[in-house]
Design a protein around this motif. Structure first.
Motif, PDB file in Angstrom:
ATOM      1  N   GLY A 141       0.914  -1.403  -0.012  1.00 65.42           N
ATOM      2  CA  GLY A 141      -0.033  -0.027   0.001  1.00 65.42           C
ATOM      3  C   GLY A 141       0.825   1.267  -0.052  1.00 65.42           C
ATOM      4  O   GLY A 141       0.742   2.193  -0.983  1.00 65.42           O
ATOM      5  N   ASN A 298      -2.243   3.753   2.399  1.00 67.79           N
ATOM      6  CA  ASN A 298      -2.328   2.717   1.403  1.00 67.79           C
ATOM      7  C   ASN A 298      -2.899   3.094   0.244  1.00 67.79           C
ATOM      8  O   ASN A 298      -4.148   3.450   0.331  1.00 67.79           O
ATOM      9  CB  ASN A 298      -2.873   1.459   2.229  1.00 67.79           C
ATOM     10  N   GLU A 300      -3.645   1.742  -3.920  1.00 67.93           N
ATOM     11  CA  GLU A 300      -4.199   0.714  -4.542  1.00 67.93           C
ATOM     12  C   GLU A 300      -3.642   0.591  -6.143  1.00 67.93           C
ATOM     13  O   GLU A 300      -3.575   1.593  -6.847  1.00 67.93           O
ATOM     14  CB  GLU A 300      -5.793   0.503  -4.698  1.00 67.93           C
ATOM     15  N   LYS A 303      -6.648  -0.499 -12.011  1.00 67.25           N
ATOM     16  CA  LYS A 303      -7.563  -1.703 -12.413  1.00 67.25           C
ATOM     17  C   LYS A 303      -7.156  -2.379 -13.349  1.00 67.25           C
ATOM     18  O   LYS A 303      -7.512  -3.657 -13.365  1.00 67.25           O
ATOM     19  CB  LYS A 303      -9.183  -1.053 -12.602  1.00 67.25           C
ATOM     20  N   SER A 306      -4.664  -4.728 -11.905  1.00 68.22           N
ATOM     21  CA  SER A 306      -4.853  -4.438 -10.548  1.00 68.22           C
ATOM     22  C   SER A 306      -4.035  -5.687  -9.609  1.00 68.22           C
ATOM     23  O   SER A 306      -3.060  -5.289  -8.743  1.00 68.22           O
ATOM     24  CB  SER A 306      -6.080  -4.270  -9.943  1.00 68.22           C
ATOM     25  N   HIS A 307      -4.379  -6.844  -9.730  1.00 70.49           N
ATOM     26  CA  HIS A 307      -3.645  -7.942  -8.906  1.00 70.49           C
ATOM     27  C   HIS A 307      -3.727  -9.121  -9.899  1.00 70.49           C
ATOM     28  O   HIS A 307      -4.716  -9.191 -10.742  1.00 70.49           O
ATOM     29  CB  HIS A 307      -4.461  -8.179  -7.820  1.00 70.49           C
TER      30      HIS A 307
END
Length: 483
Positions: A141, A298, A300, A303, A306-307
């Motif tokens: 973060g 934190n 982010e 998108k 994103s992960h």
């Protein structure tokens, strides 16, 4: 002739000539006990004011990398595979990664460009150490917030690129196992220093190397093609920076046949990744800009990427690439999710130099080996040469503990530091809702909208590469020639 000689000597400063000769002799003797850093080396830099001529860099290059004593230094250009063993061994900081942070700061001032940064998982378990925090903190973060404060427009997770690598590499492995049209074992190819080693010392193994590019190279290709099209950006206006624990990545991004976006857009000037900076360089930028890292909120990831999955996260640890690939290979062979026993292969997570196992994939049993460092790799290769062992899949990382122990990471005197960093990655994998690459929404999205499927024509153009036999560029000593 005598008169000509006397006239010549009258014009020459004899004392100066002798000093120059002495300097040349001393220079040669000095370079006999330390690593030579050529001016065109893309990975390394030496600060002469800090060098104490201790010879530890030579010892590391000789014993760990096996490079220093392997070639005829009188007849050949100096070899450097970019493993960074010398950087890790240097006690004074005289040997460092070739700086790239200044170019990054200059690029950030170009407001006509879109600045994109991708961060490797190994970076986020080490960056906090530069700011006084304990090792092994998964500090995602604050890292994201710091990158946004630096001035990046988009912050992406390299776990996406690792998941792409899993998809392509596992498909390639299954194809080799089932069709038997390419040689086994299949060697991993995501460590650029290992790839350099193969091209120079073991070109006979080029056919065994996976053709998949490394996660950062795959991610770069997608950013300058799929992402650019989705956002209606001109690819030449995107500046893509990657933060990595590795210094060999600095040379990797300049390899031949590495830029997929250049092929896609038919623009040879395009690079998938424009700059690579290390974890230490990023920390230097944060400090230089007086960003209060310890108190940041934190942030982010953006998108679009994103992960990734837990599989992509553990890429940064020795054995992680193997575990991730086997999860996907099981799915490809059986059409169902990998069982729980495949999600934690503890035998492959030890700190041993060579880790071996036979893993049941339902349809087949696969013999795997993980080499934890280049010294272990050379030992295993000798055993393979003598036909003492056979494997289907071999993972090789030149850094002990994997990428978490890379030469671009914060230096630590604690021998447990790398294990703590790796443990943080494995813990994050266990906490992840998605453990396998094929279940990642971003991965499903890019394949359905753009790539089609692994090993498709588009995938091969953007995500795969070729290798060169570079053994003839260097004159190796007879006892170092493998072929």
């Amino acid at each position: 002739l005598k008169n000509k000689y006397n006239i010549y000597m009258d014009k020459v400063d004899v004392k100066k000539l002798k000093q120059q000769k002495l300097k040349q002799v001393l220079q040669k003797r000095r370079e006999d006990f330390r690593v030579v850093v050529e001016n065109d080396n893309l990975c390394l830099y030496r600060d002469e004011s800090k060098c104490i001529r201790c010879g530890r860099c030579k010892d590391a290059c000789s014993s760990d990398a096996g490079v220093f004593d392997s070639f005829d230094r009188e007849k050949s250009k100096n070899i450097c595979i970019g493993c960074g063993k010398c950087v890790s061994a240097c006690p004074t900081g005289a040997l460092l990664e070739k700086s790239g942070y200044r170019q990054v700061l200059e690029a950030l001032n170009d407001y006509d460009k879109t600045l994109v940064v991708s961060v490797a998982p190994a970076v986020r378990v080490a960056i906090a150490e530069e700011f006084g925090f304990n090792s092994g903190i998964y500090d995602e973060g604050r890292l994201i917030s710091a990158l946004r404060m630096i001035g990046f427009d988009y912050v992406f997770d390299v776990t996406f690129g690792a998941d792409l690598t899993v998809m392509e590499e596992a498909t390639e492995l299954v194809k080799r196992l089932t069709l038997k049209n390419k040689p086994l074992p299949q060697f991993t190819s995501c460590c650029p220093a290992w790839v350099n080693y193969v091209e120079i010392y073991r070109p006979d193994l080029i056919a065994n190397l996976s053709t998949t590019k490394s996660p950062i190279s795959m991610q770069g290709a997608i950013i300058k093609t799929f992402f650019a099209k989705e956002k209606n950006f001109k690819p030449e206006n995107i500046v893509h920076v990657t933060v990595a624990p590795c210094i060999a990545k600095k040379s990797e991004i300049n390899r031949d046949n590495i830029s997929g976006s250049a092929k896609y857009w038919k623009n040879e000037s395009l690079k998938d990744v424009d700059y690579v900076i290390t974890t230490r360089e990023l920390a230097h930028i944060i400090k230089k800009l007086n960003i209060p890292y310890g108190t940041l909120p934190n942030g982010e990831f953006d998108k679009l990427f994103s992960h990734g999955s837990g599989s992509g996260i553990i890429f940064g640890s020795s054995g992680g690439v193997t575990e991730a690939t086997l999860r996907e290979a099981y799915y490809l062979l059986n059409g169902e999710e990998a069982p729980a026993n495949l999600l934690t292969l503890k035998k492959l997570r030890s700190v041993d130099g060579i880790k071996e196992d036979v893993v049941d994939l339902g349809e087949t049993k696969i013999r795997v080996a993980i080499c934890n460092g280049l010294k272990a790799a050379k030992q295993l290769l000798e055993e393979l040469n003598k036909k003492q062992k056979e494997f289907d899949f071999i993972e090789i990382m030149t850094c002990e503990s994997g990428c978490v122990g890379g030469p671009g990471q914060p230096k630590s005197q604690n021998p447990d530091t790398n294990q703590k960093r790796a443990a943080a990655l494995y813990h994050n994998d266990e906490e992840s809702k998605i453990r396998s690459a094929q279940n990642t929404p971003d991965i499903q999205n890019v394949y359905s909208k753009f790539l089609g499927m692994p090993l498709s024509k588009m995938s091969k153009m953007l995500l795969h590469t070729t290798y060169n036999d570079n053994s003839k560029k260097f004159i190796l000593k007879e006892n170092k020639k493998w072929n």
